[in-house]
Design a protein around this motif. Structure first.
Motif, PDB file in Angstrom:
ATOM      1  N   VAL A  79       2.208   2.716  -1.975  1.00 24.40           N
ATOM      2  CA  VAL A  79       2.972   2.403  -0.770  1.00 24.40           C
ATOM      3  C   VAL A  79       2.245   1.352   0.089  1.00 24.40           C
ATOM      4  CG1 VAL A  79       4.373   3.364   1.092  1.00 24.40           C
ATOM      5  CG2 VAL A  79       3.741   4.814  -0.830  1.00 24.40           C
ATOM      6  N   PRO A  80       2.085   0.139  -0.405  1.00 19.61           N
ATOM      7  CA  PRO A  80       1.504  -0.928   0.428  1.00 19.61           C
ATOM      8  C   PRO A  80       2.414  -1.205   1.605  1.00 19.61           C
ATOM      9  CG  PRO A  80       2.484  -1.844  -1.574  1.00 19.61           C
ATOM     10  CD  PRO A  80       2.526  -0.353  -1.721  1.00 19.61           C
ATOM     11  N   TRP A  81       1.847  -1.306   2.792  1.00 18.94           N
ATOM     12  CA  TRP A  81       2.675  -1.380   4.002  1.00 18.94           C
ATOM     13  C   TRP A  81       2.380  -2.650   4.809  1.00 18.94           C
ATOM     14  CZ3 TRP A  81       4.384  -1.626   8.857  1.00 18.94           C
ATOM     15  CH2 TRP A  81       5.526  -0.915   9.209  1.00 18.94           C
ATOM     16  N   GLY A  82       1.142  -2.819   5.256  1.00 18.51           N
ATOM     17  CA  GLY A  82       0.803  -3.988   6.065  1.00 18.51           C
ATOM     18  C   GLY A  82       0.104  -5.044   5.235  1.00 18.51           C
ATOM     19  N   VAL A  83       0.384  -6.314   5.530  1.00 17.15           N
ATOM     20  CA  VAL A  83      -0.267  -7.436   4.854  1.00 17.15           C
ATOM     21  C   VAL A  83      -0.534  -8.528   5.884  1.00 17.15           C
ATOM     22  CG1 VAL A  83      -0.135  -9.152   3.009  1.00 17.15           C
ATOM     23  CG2 VAL A  83       1.038  -6.952   2.725  1.00 17.15           C
ATOM     24  N   ASP A  84      -1.756  -9.023   5.940  1.00 18.14           N
ATOM     25  CA  ASP A  84      -2.064 -10.196   6.746  1.00 18.14           C
ATOM     26  C   ASP A  84      -3.202 -10.948   6.070  1.00 18.14           C
ATOM     27  OD1 ASP A  84      -1.724 -12.030   8.759  1.00 18.14           O
ATOM     28  OD2 ASP A  84      -2.778 -10.884  10.288  1.00 18.14           O
ATOM     29  N   PHE A  85      -3.344 -12.230   6.422  1.00 19.35           N
ATOM     30  CA  PHE A  85      -4.256 -13.099   5.688  1.00 19.35           C
ATOM     31  C   PHE A  85      -5.497 -13.442   6.491  1.00 19.35           C
ATOM     32  CE2 PHE A  85      -0.313 -13.548   3.450  1.00 19.35           C
ATOM     33  CZ  PHE A  85      -0.717 -13.623   2.119  1.00 19.35           C
ATOM     34  N   LEU A  86      -6.611 -13.452   5.774  1.00 15.52           N
ATOM     35  CA  LEU A  86      -7.886 -13.881   6.322  1.00 15.52           C
ATOM     36  C   LEU A  86      -7.991 -15.400   6.262  1.00 15.52           C
ATOM     37  CD1 LEU A  86     -10.008 -11.216   4.432  1.00 15.52           C
ATOM     38  CD2 LEU A  86      -9.554 -11.225   6.895  1.00 15.52           C
ATOM     39  N   VAL A  93      -4.544  -5.683   2.890  1.00 12.84           N
ATOM     40  CA  VAL A  93      -3.365  -4.872   2.594  1.00 12.84           C
ATOM     41  C   VAL A  93      -3.679  -3.416   2.910  1.00 12.84           C
ATOM     42  CG1 VAL A  93      -1.756  -4.113   0.796  1.00 12.84           C
ATOM     43  CG2 VAL A  93      -2.625  -6.464   0.775  1.00 12.84           C
ATOM     44  N   THR A  94      -2.781  -2.745   3.601  1.00 11.91           N
ATOM     45  CA  THR A  94      -2.946  -1.321   3.890  1.00 11.91           C
ATOM     46  C   THR A  94      -2.031  -0.497   2.994  1.00 11.91           C
ATOM     47  OG1 THR A  94      -1.239  -1.359   5.624  1.00 11.91           O
ATOM     48  CG2 THR A  94      -3.525  -1.759   6.296  1.00 11.91           C
ATOM     49  N   GLU A  95      -2.477   0.712   2.659  1.00 11.97           N
ATOM     50  CA  GLU A  95      -1.656   1.669   1.932  1.00 11.97           C
ATOM     51  C   GLU A  95      -1.325   2.840   2.858  1.00 11.97           C
ATOM     52  OE1 GLU A  95      -2.789   1.372  -2.761  1.00 11.97           O
ATOM     53  OE2 GLU A  95      -4.070   2.621  -1.501  1.00 11.97           O
ATOM     54  N   ARG A  96      -0.042   3.092   3.021  1.00 12.06           N
ATOM     55  CA  ARG A  96       0.384   4.120   3.977  1.00 12.06           C
ATOM     56  C   ARG A  96      -0.114   5.503   3.611  1.00 12.06           C
ATOM     57  NH1 ARG A  96       4.291   7.871   4.706  1.00 12.06           N
ATOM     58  NH2 ARG A  96       5.461   7.364   2.817  1.00 12.06           N
ATOM     59  N   MET A  97      -0.029   5.864   2.354  1.00  8.10           N
ATOM     60  CA  MET A  97      -0.327   7.231   1.943  1.00  8.10           C
ATOM     61  C   MET A  97      -1.822   7.502   1.853  1.00  8.10           C
ATOM     62  SD  MET A  97       2.581   8.745   1.691  1.00  8.10           S
ATOM     63  CE  MET A  97       2.175  10.200   0.725  1.00  8.10           C
ATOM     64  N   THR A  98      -2.581   6.575   1.290  1.00 12.63           N
ATOM     65  CA  THR A  98      -4.005   6.828   1.035  1.00 12.63           C
ATOM     66  C   THR A  98      -4.893   6.485   2.217  1.00 12.63           C
ATOM     67  OG1 THR A  98      -4.453   4.602   0.178  1.00 12.63           O
ATOM     68  CG2 THR A  98      -3.627   6.246  -1.397  1.00 12.63           C
ATOM     69  N   GLY A  99      -4.408   5.642   3.140  1.00 14.98           N
ATOM     70  CA  GLY A  99      -5.242   5.160   4.228  1.00 14.98           C
ATOM     71  C   GLY A  99      -6.213   4.077   3.809  1.00 14.98           C
ATOM     72  N   ASN A 367       8.344   1.880  -3.701  1.00 19.24           N
ATOM     73  CA  ASN A 367       9.027   2.848  -4.556  1.00 19.24           C
ATOM     74  C   ASN A 367       8.270   4.158  -4.721  1.00 19.24           C
ATOM     75  OD1 ASN A 367      11.301   1.146  -5.231  1.00 19.24           O
ATOM     76  ND2 ASN A 367       9.837  -0.094  -6.405  1.00 19.24           N
ATOM     77  N   GLN A 368       7.026   4.212  -4.215  1.00 15.76           N
ATOM     78  CA  GLN A 368       6.232   5.432  -4.274  1.00 15.76           C
ATOM     79  C   GLN A 368       6.285   6.198  -2.952  1.00 15.76           C
ATOM     80  OE1 GLN A 368       4.724   6.550  -6.929  1.00 15.76           O
ATOM     81  NE2 GLN A 368       4.384   4.800  -8.279  1.00 15.76           N
ATOM     82  N   ASP A 369       7.251   5.858  -2.085  1.00 15.21           N
ATOM     83  CA  ASP A 369       7.284   6.462  -0.755  1.00 15.21           C
ATOM     84  C   ASP A 369       8.106   7.740  -0.684  1.00 15.21           C
ATOM     85  OD1 ASP A 369       9.878   5.522  -0.931  1.00 15.21           O
ATOM     86  OD2 ASP A 369       9.719   4.108   0.738  1.00 15.21           O
ATOM     87  N   GLY A 370       8.544   8.247  -1.831  1.00 13.74           N
ATOM     88  CA  GLY A 370       9.323   9.483  -1.849  1.00 13.74           C
ATOM     89  C   GLY A 370      10.808   9.261  -1.799  1.00 13.74           C
ATOM     90  N   ARG A 371      11.232   8.013  -1.603  1.00 19.28           N
ATOM     91  CA  ARG A 371      12.661   7.715  -1.520  1.00 19.28           C
ATOM     92  C   ARG A 371      13.113   6.753  -2.607  1.00 19.28           C
ATOM     93  NH1 ARG A 371      13.297   6.982   5.081  1.00 19.28           N
ATOM     94  NH2 ARG A 371      12.709   9.132   5.614  1.00 19.28           N
ATOM     95  N   GLY A 372      12.163   6.243  -3.381  1.00 24.59           N
ATOM     96  CA  GLY A 372      12.504   5.293  -4.417  1.00 24.59           C
ATOM     97  C   GLY A 372      12.452   5.910  -5.802  1.00 24.59           C
TER      98      GLY A 372
END
Length: 386
Positions: A79-86, A93-99, A367-372
Motif C-alpha cells: 500500500v504505497p501512499w505518499g511519494v515525493d522527490f529528493l 515513498v511511504t507505505e500505509r500499512m507497514t509504516g 490493491n493491497q489495501d483490503g478493497r482491491g
C-alpha cells in the motif's frame, strides 16, 4: 485492457532491490506500453464553460495523443501512499500499512530509510503523505502525515545519510477515524505546507471552523498558521471538504484538489483562500452563493479520486474505485475541461500520481489495501510518459 492480460505485453524495467524481504520473488508483471482512452463524453462537467474553445487552453501538446506506460519501476510494495522527490532525483515513498519509509531510485533500486513506529494502520488510516522540505539541501528534513492511536498529525524527521531520524511533532490534534483521514501533504509555491484532512465519517466537522477535520490546512514548517491565512490564528485555508487526498499546483500557481464524494459525485476543486466547498450541505454542484462549486464532477464508480499531479498543461488524477487515470486539460483561464480516462482496469486501484523531475509520471497502485484484488507483484509503481 484488463489486468489479466498483462503477461503478454512488454517487459518491465529491471528492478534492483537494495533492502527488501521479497528479493527472491518472481520478476514484476509486465505492463502495457500504450493505452486507449475512455470516451469522456459521458462524464458530467456541469461547471465547464460551454463557450470555451480549444484555443483557450493552456495545454502543451496534442490532446489526441494519450499517455504511454513505460514500465513497472518497483513492485511488491504494501500500500504505497505518499511519494515525493529528493533533490538528487530519488523518491521517498511511504507505505500505509507497514509504516516504512523507502527510498526509490529513478532506475528502480529500493532501500529502506526507516519506519514510523507510532503510526496505527486501520481502515484508511496509517502512514500517509510525505513532503520533502524545500530546503532539503541544508536541513535534510522530511515531513510526514500519520495516524496515531489518538489523532492524525504531521511530523518531521531528518535524514542522517540514508537513515531516518526520530520524528518530532509539527502539528497534532487532527481528528482521526477509521475512514476519511485525508493525508496528502505538499509544499506550495509560497513555501508553506498544505495539509489535507478528512471529516473522519463525522460530516458536521467539515463545516466547523474550530475543527481541523474536513479542511485544507496551510502551516509553516514549525506547524504555526501560515502568514496570510484567512484567520491569522488558525491553520485552516479552506473548509467544507469530505476527504481530500490530492493536491497540485498548475503553472499559474493555482491550487487544485481532488475530493471523494459520498454516493453520487466525486469532485475536482479549484481551491480559493477561505473557500467553503459545501460538504455536507451539498455534494457536487448546486451550492449557490454560500459554497464554491467544483470545476468537474464524476460518478463515484468512475473515480473515487486520490492522487493529483500537474504536467504538460494537464491535471492527472488517480482513481481508486474507478481504477483509471484521468487526464484533465487546464485552460489559461483556469478552467478544468476535457476529462479523459486512461489505463481503465489495467492496474486496479490507483492511489497516487506524481510528476517526476524529468517530467514523467509515477503511478502507484493500491490493491493491497483490503478493497482491491491484488495481482502478482502488487502493489507497484508504474512509470508513465504523459
Amino acid at each position: 485492457m484488463t489486468r489479466s492480460g498483462l503477461t503478454s505485453l512488454v517487459p518491465s524495467l529491471v528492478l534492483v532491490l537494495g533492502v527488501t524481504t521479497a528479493c527472491s520473488d518472481p520478476a514484476p508483471a509486465p505492463i502495457p506500453s500504450t493505452t486507449q482512452p475512455t470516451d469522456p463524453t459521458s462524464q458530467p462537467t456541469p461547471s465547464e464553460s460551454p463557450s470555451e474553445s480549444p484555443s483557450d487552453s493552456g495545454a502543451n501538446g496534442d490532446d489526441a495523443k494519450g499517455p504511454e506506460a513505460v514500465g513497472t519501476l518497483v513492485d511488491r510494495l504494501e500500500v504505497p501512499w505518499g511519494v515525493d522527490f529528493l533533490p538528487d532525483g530519488a523518491a521517498v515513498v511511504t507505505e500505509r500499512m507497514t509504516g516504512r519509509v523507502l527510498r526509490v531510485e529513478p532506475g528502480g533500486t529500493l532501500s529502506r530509510l526507516g519506519a514510523i513506529t507510532t503510526s496505527v494502520p486501520q481502515g484508511e488510516a496509517g502512514l500517509l503523505g510525505v513532503a520533502v522540505s524545500p530546503d532539503f539541501d541544508t536541513d535534510r528534513t522530511l515531513f510526514l502525515y500519520l495516524t496515531t492511536s489518538s489523532d492524525n498529525r504531521v511530523v518531521r524527521a531528518e535524514l542522517d545519510g540514508d537513515r531516518l531520524g526520530e520524528p518530532t511533532v509539527v502539528l497534532d490534534g487532527i481528528p482521526a477515524g477509521f475512514i476519511h483521514d485525508g493525508g496528502r501533504i505538499a509544499f506550495g509555491p509560497d513555501g508553506h505546507l498544505y495539509v489535507t484532512t478528512g471529516e473522519t465519517g463525522d460530516p458536521e466537522l467539515a463545516q466547523d471552523p474550530d475543527s481541523l477535520a474536513g479542511k485544507i490546512l496551510r502551516i509553516t514548517v514549525d506547524g504555526d498558521p501560515a502568514p496570510g491565512n484567512p484567520d491569522p490564528g488558525s491553520p485552516v485555508w479552506s473548509l467544507g471538504h469530505r476527504n481530500v487526498q490530492g493536491l497540485a499546483w498548475d503553472d499559474e500557481g493555482r491550487l487544485w484538489a481532488s475530493e471523494f464524494g459520498d454516493s453520487t459525485w466525486d469532485e475536482l476543486n479549484l481551491v480559493e483562500k477561505g473557500g467553503n466547498y459545501g460538504w455536507p450541505e451539498v455534494e457536487g454542484t448546486g451550492g449557490g452563493s454560500d459554497f464554491i462549486d467544483p470545476q468537474l464532477v464524476w460518478p463515484v464508480e468512475d473515480a473515487s479520486p486520490s492522487g493529483l499531479a500537474y504536467a504538460d498543461g494537464h491535471l492527472w488524477m488517480a482513481g481508486l474505485r474507478g481504477q483509471r487515470l484521468w487526464r484533465i486539460r487546464v485552460s489559461a483561464k483556469g478552467r478544468a475541461t476535457r476529462p479523459t480516462a486512461f489505463f481503465t482496469e489495467d492496474y486496479g486501484r490507483l492511489r497516487t500520481v506524481v510528476t517526476t523531475p524529468d517530467d514523467q509520471l509515477w503511478l502507484t497502485t493500491s490493491n493491497q489495501d483490503g478493497r482491491g484484488e491484488p495481482a502478482q507483484g502488487d502493489d507497484r509503481i508504474v512509470v508513465i510518459q504523459p
